[in-house]
Design a protein around this motif. Structure first.
Motif, mmCIF file in Angstrom:
data_model
loop_
_atom_site.group_PDB
_atom_site.id
_atom_site.type_symbol
_atom_site.label_atom_id
_atom_site.label_comp_id
_atom_site.label_asym_id
_atom_site.label_seq_id
_atom_site.Cartn_x
_atom_site.Cartn_y
_atom_site.Cartn_z
ATOM 1 N N THR A 12 0.814 -1.444 -0.126
ATOM 2 C CA THR A 12 -0.064 -0.180 0.064
ATOM 3 C C THR A 12 0.627 1.566 0.089
ATOM 4 O OG1 THR A 12 -1.872 0.262 0.737
ATOM 5 C CG2 THR A 12 -1.529 -1.122 1.082
ATOM 6 N N MET A 59 -4.462 3.905 -9.775
ATOM 7 C CA MET A 59 -3.491 3.074 -9.378
ATOM 8 C C MET A 59 -4.118 1.765 -9.009
ATOM 9 S SD MET A 59 -0.520 5.360 -7.790
ATOM 10 C CE MET A 59 -1.238 5.614 -6.535
ATOM 11 N N ASN A 60 -3.848 0.722 -9.433
ATOM 12 C CA ASN A 60 -4.260 -0.364 -8.804
ATOM 13 C C ASN A 60 -3.396 -1.843 -8.996
ATOM 14 O OD1 ASN A 60 -6.185 -2.191 -7.614
ATOM 15 N ND2 ASN A 60 -7.944 -1.291 -8.670
ATOM 16 N N ARG A 149 0.018 -2.423 -11.139
ATOM 17 C CA ARG A 149 1.416 -2.899 -10.720
ATOM 18 C C ARG A 149 2.051 -3.885 -11.242
ATOM 19 N NH1 ARG A 149 5.711 -3.030 -9.426
ATOM 20 N NH2 ARG A 149 6.535 -3.126 -7.479
ATOM 21 N N THR A 174 -5.165 6.589 -5.727
ATOM 22 C CA THR A 174 -5.384 4.935 -5.385
ATOM 23 C C THR A 174 -6.514 4.641 -5.493
ATOM 24 O OG1 THR A 174 -4.792 3.332 -3.816
ATOM 25 C CG2 THR A 174 -5.272 5.412 -2.897
ATOM 26 N N TYR A 176 -7.345 1.677 -4.105
ATOM 27 C CA TYR A 176 -7.701 0.858 -2.740
ATOM 28 C C TYR A 176 -8.174 2.077 -1.804
ATOM 29 C CZ TYR A 176 -4.344 -2.189 -4.942
ATOM 30 O OH TYR A 176 -3.490 -2.975 -5.810
ATOM 31 N N TYR A 179 -5.741 2.276 2.874
ATOM 32 C CA TYR A 179 -4.258 2.181 2.705
ATOM 33 C C TYR A 179 -3.565 1.069 3.251
ATOM 34 C CZ TYR A 179 0.530 3.856 2.409
ATOM 35 O OH TYR A 179 1.847 3.678 2.146
ATOM 36 N N THR A 183 -0.225 -2.623 -0.930
ATOM 37 C CA THR A 183 -1.092 -2.057 -2.033
ATOM 38 C C THR A 183 -0.631 -0.905 -2.497
ATOM 39 O OG1 THR A 183 -2.671 -1.598 -0.507
ATOM 40 C CG2 THR A 183 -3.084 -3.618 -1.374
ATOM 41 N N THR A 184 -1.521 0.105 -1.803
ATOM 42 C CA THR A 184 -1.165 1.578 -2.348
ATOM 43 C C THR A 184 0.356 1.869 -2.166
ATOM 44 O OG1 THR A 184 -3.383 2.202 -1.594
ATOM 45 C CG2 THR A 184 -1.593 3.953 -1.861
ATOM 46 N N SER A 187 2.604 0.510 -5.131
ATOM 47 C CA SER A 187 2.198 1.343 -6.135
ATOM 48 C C SER A 187 2.940 2.591 -6.124
ATOM 49 C CB SER A 187 0.386 1.555 -6.552
ATOM 50 O OG SER A 187 0.058 0.355 -6.702
ATOM 51 N N ASP A 216 -4.175 9.129 -1.183
ATOM 52 C CA ASP A 216 -3.574 8.075 -0.696
ATOM 53 C C ASP A 216 -4.418 7.050 -0.221
ATOM 54 O OD1 ASP A 216 -2.893 8.833 1.993
ATOM 55 O OD2 ASP A 216 -2.486 10.552 0.901
ATOM 56 N N ARG A 217 -5.847 7.716 0.268
ATOM 57 C CA ARG A 217 -6.718 6.896 1.065
ATOM 58 C C ARG A 217 -8.083 7.862 0.894
ATOM 59 N NH1 ARG A 217 -3.356 5.815 5.906
ATOM 60 N NH2 ARG A 217 -1.830 6.691 4.464
#
Length: 445
Positions: A12, A59-60, A149, A174, A176, A179, A183-184, A187, A216-217
């Motif tokens: 993340t 982003m994923n 990714r 992101t 996602y 966070y 994952t994030t 990336s 970022d979240r």
């Protein structure tokens, strides 16, 4: 069992010039249906000729679009040291990927011959960019780009496309909501490394000098919460009115090894719980529920209870109906279409449970609007500079502030996990915060 789960075991100032606001708000989105790696265009040719787009990089993790891509997808995944740390990783990673490929190919074959995550990401991005042009004309036109990714289009391909479009300012967004460093974080580390590679190769490369900020979240954003609530309520409404409030709800999210959660201090479980609490508040706490975790692999300790074990446990207690909600995913992919829709349904049937799944967010209208609102609020929170900007301009966004819009990054991102030993994490956090980190060790520098 999910690909990500297996892999985890294997160890993340001011808005832009008002001069072009009127033209930007009139631009029309042109969404491409092509299956190539080039993202859908979300700005008109005339606007693009006058000014490059503000990029929004979605982003994923990604997923193979065809069965032929599964091997490469797995190889990239097992090479990622932000996710997995193996001895002799450069040698072991391709061997593990090769061994696992046939079984994973079978799983993707059962969900239609590939993952739909690229298709959903592009359609979501196109809808977001079109609404964003209207919500935030001071930074229009906007264009969505995709950076996966482990599957194409990869981060480098997204930067190539940004270079071709002349992008000077971009938001790394992101996909996602909650966070995690795995994952994030992974990336963002890859985006940071790719930018640094290009600067080293050519310090004047346009794509190496894009002005970045990060979403970022967004675990408790009202639009996200409402979209999940809409999907869940639709599933509950399929039951008779006198029975629906008795149906237990499983909010299922991808699990993590306890060494990441307890050892590193990853914030993911708390943010998943925050999303669940917000959804249950919207529902008026009408149903019994639990947060469960899917995709555990092997004997080591993971977050629990496991989703599959929860089904078995409730079956023993006499429950006959159950609703599962994929609470950490914003698109359908192998973990919803195979793990939940095939594997979990089969287990539920074997134990006498009638399982229903709340539909994934995908094209849910409230969710699409939320993506635009989140980005607009983020843009409002920035202290932007750049060619043509005007410090006396004011944003014409109709979106009010949101708690997660806190400048270049959220304050939460600026704090490293207490058990973090990856120096790249600190470097990329300082980079994306534009050297304005205000918490932790970096506030003292």
């Amino acid at each position: 069992m999910s690909v990500l789960g297996r892999s985890s075991l294997a160890a993340t100032r001011a808005p832009m010039a008002a001069a072009w606001r009127r033209t930007a708000s009139k631009s029309k989105a042109a969404t491409s249906s092509s299956s190539s790696v080039t993202s859908s265009s979300c700005f008109s040719t005339s606007s693009a000729a006058r000014k490059p787009p503000t990029g929004v990089l979605l982003m994923n993790m990604g997923g193979p679009s065809t069965l032929d891509e599964v091997g490469d997808f797995l190889s990239r995944l097992f090479h990622d040291r932000d996710l997995i740390q193996l001895p002799f990783q450069s040698t072991l990673a391709p061997l593990i990927a090769k061994r696992r490929t046939p079984k994973i190919v079978e799983q993707y074959d059962k969900i239609g011959g590939g993952s739909p995550i690229l298709r959903w990401t592009r359609s979501q991005g196109a809808a977001m960019a079109k609404m964003l042009d209207e919500l935030h004309p001071s930074t229009a036109p906007h264009k969505a780009y995709t950076a996966f990714r482990y599957a194409r289009p990869l981060t480098g391909e997204a930067l190539d496309e940004m270079r071709a479009d002349g992008v000077e300012r971009a938001v790394a967004f992101t996909q996602y909501p909650q966070y995690s460093c795995s994952t994030t974080g992974s990336s963002l580390n890859e985006l940071f490394r790719e930018i640094q590679r290009r600067k080293a190769a050519d310090s004047g490369a346009p794509e190496a000098n894009i002005q970045w900020s990060v979403i970022d979240r967004w675990p408790t954003h009202p639009g996200l919460v409402q979209a999940f609530t809409n999907r869940l309520q639709a599933a509950l409404n399929t039951y008779p009115a006198e029975e629906r409030h008795k149906v237990p709800i499983m909010f299922s999210a991808h699990s993590l090894p306890m060494q990441i959660v307890s050892g590193r201090g990853d914030p993911y479980p708390a943010e998943v719980a925050a999303t669940v609490a917000a959804v249950m508040t919207k529902l008026g706490w009408s149903n019994p529920y639990r947060v469960t975790w899917q995709s555990q692999v092997g004997p080591s300790a993971w977050l629990g209870p496991q989703t599959s074990d929860t089904v078995k446990g409730w079956a023993k207690q006499g429950y006959k109906d159950l609703v599962v909600v994929p609470i950490a995913f914003t698109q359908d992919h192998i973990e919803t279409l195979y793990e939940l829709d095939i594997e979990l349904h089969e287990e539920a049937e074997e134990h006498g449970i009638r399982l229903k799944r709340a539909e994934s967010l995908n094209d849910e209208p409230t969710f699409l609007r939320a993506l635009a609102d989140i980005t607009a609020a983020h843009l409002d929170s920035l202290a932007l500079t750049g060619p043509g900007s005007s410090s006396s301009s004011s944003s014409s966004s109709t979106v009010g502030p949101h708690v997660w819009a806190q400048g270049n990054t959220s304050r939460q991102m600026q704090l490293r996990c207490p058990g973090c030993v990856n120096p790249v994490c600190g470097e990329q956090k300082r980079f994306f915060a534009d050297n304005t980190m205000g918490v932790g060790e970096d506030a003292l520098r």
